[in-house]
Design an enzyme around this catalytic site. Structure first.
Site, mmCIF file in Angstrom:
data_model
loop_
_atom_site.group_PDB
_atom_site.id
_atom_site.type_symbol
_atom_site.label_atom_id
_atom_site.label_comp_id
_atom_site.label_asym_id
_atom_site.label_seq_id
_atom_site.Cartn_x
_atom_site.Cartn_y
_atom_site.Cartn_z
ATOM 1 N N HIS A 1 0.693 5.268 1.265
ATOM 2 C CA HIS A 1 -0.111 6.125 2.143
ATOM 3 C C HIS A 1 0.535 7.513 2.217
ATOM 4 O O HIS A 1 1.744 7.619 2.398
ATOM 5 C CB HIS A 1 -0.190 5.496 3.547
ATOM 6 C CG HIS A 1 -1.037 6.284 4.496
ATOM 7 N ND1 HIS A 1 -2.414 6.190 4.506
ATOM 8 C CD2 HIS A 1 -0.713 7.192 5.442
ATOM 9 C CE1 HIS A 1 -2.891 7.012 5.423
ATOM 10 N NE2 HIS A 1 -1.884 7.625 6.004
ATOM 11 N N ASN B 1 0.848 -1.195 0.000
ATOM 12 C CA ASN B 1 0.000 0.000 0.000
ATOM 13 C C ASN B 1 0.880 1.240 0.000
ATOM 14 O O ASN B 1 2.003 1.220 0.494
ATOM 15 C CB ASN B 1 -0.894 0.017 1.253
ATOM 16 C CG ASN B 1 -1.898 1.155 1.240
ATOM 17 O OD1 ASN B 1 -2.477 1.486 0.203
ATOM 18 N ND2 ASN B 1 -2.095 1.773 2.386
ATOM 19 N N ASP C 1 -3.365 0.940 7.803
ATOM 20 C CA ASP C 1 -2.087 1.618 7.512
ATOM 21 C C ASP C 1 -1.031 1.252 8.553
ATOM 22 O O ASP C 1 -0.306 2.102 9.058
ATOM 23 C CB ASP C 1 -2.290 3.138 7.448
ATOM 24 C CG ASP C 1 -3.300 3.516 6.380
ATOM 25 O OD1 ASP C 1 -3.285 2.889 5.316
ATOM 26 O OD2 ASP C 1 -4.108 4.420 6.622
#
Lengths: 214, 214
Positions: free
Chosen positions: B110, B108, B146
């Site tokens: 972020h 991911n 996250d």
């Protein structure tokens, strides 16, 4: 304007030394009026003596409570002509006694990019989390732990071989530079602190010409 | 080795575009095998079609629960030959259904220096806090928000005049560069992920030659 500084510390006082060095070489328009340590063996006291700066060991254990200790501290700082207070490794949480006497004029340096890793041993916290980037923060002190309005930040890459010691050492260099740069910009009158935008918010910081960089 | 990528998105897909551009110019040794959006109107689907990449709108509302949706997702990704999954603005929390099918292979990006400002609208969170320094993080995904092990981070100074829009735009440039650099280093075989050092800990990340920089 020349900043009239009081420096509170508990340990070796490397940030005090960087302030004194910056003043000596003309990079910082300030005078250190008083150095106070809550620990007798703090090396920072010796640094102050060597630089001819008034210094004081003020033992918090000699006071009935935090407020009584800070009232004494405030009295001493005031008598010495201090207008801005720098927490340079002062291992005590300060309260409204001190903050009220120097409103928005108590500055702390913290070895992380706040709000990440507040509290003790921020470098070890950062390594344990496994961040690739960390840094340091100069901020105004409020009653929260490492919580007040941010004045300046500098980032630093964590290296794969970093230990707590190597990371702390590299961060310390950044801390020294950032703290001195921030104090000099305050001396130059570039800082404005405005009331919070909403209840419960924090005072707002603005810098003429942008925030200090290190 | 060529990375066989699946890209999940919900919106404009600018990170997908930067991956496609990097592949096209030879900067990234990867193939995008499948693009999946959970929103029909995602511009990222159109970008995939233009690049001749198989793309799929998979509506999570058509499934009884998160697990059923992700089982379908896993089946589609597997059938397309995907080996690494990139969440590129995929606005869904993923579960062990997907994570178990691609262990330590879901990435991911972020827009903050985690662990600061997890969750939605990290840029607005950072501005509201008043940080002077922020950045972006590429990390392995786990079941926390996250939260997974950090692969790479890049920092960015906040400017006094920054709005959510200007800060987001500058961060996006950093995100694109950091994501592509990280994927390329994975393709080069430089990433090792080891089991957690202690129970409840996170897997440990190490990079041959140091972490990716952007």
């Amino acid at each position: 304007m020349t900043l009239e500084l009081g420096v509170l510390l508990s340990g070796r006082g490397s940030n005090l030394q960087s302030i004194l060095d910056a003043i000596a070489c003309g990079a910082l328009d300030a005078r250190v009026r008083l150095v106070v340590s809550n620990r007798a063996e703090a090396q920072g006291l010796e640094r102050a003596r060597k630089a001819g700066i008034p210094s004081l060991f003020l033992d918090h254990r000699g006071y009935p409570d935090r407020s009584a200790y800070e009232r004494e501290l405030v009295q001493r700082l005031g008598a010495a002509g201090v207008e801005w207070v720098v927490l340079a490794g002062f291992m005590r949480i300060v309260t409204r006694e001190l903050l009220g006497a120097f409103p928005e004029r108590v500055v702390n340096i913290h070895p992380s990019l706040l709000p990440a890793f507040p509290g003790l041993d921020a470098q070890a916290q950062a390594l344990a989390y496994g961040v690739a980037m960390t840094g340091c923060t100069v901020h105004l002190v409020d009653e929260g732990v490492d919580h007040g309005p941010i004045l300046a930040q500098a980032s630093l890459a964590v290296e794969p071989e970093d230990t707590r010691e190597t990371l702390s050492a590299r961060l310390l260099d950044r801390e020294h530079a950032l703290l001195v740069a921030t104090l000099q910009r305050i001396a130059e009158g570039d800082l404005t602190v405005s009331p919070p935008a909403d209840a419960g918010g924090r005072p707002r910081v603005s810098w003429r010409g942008g925030p200090p960089r290190a």
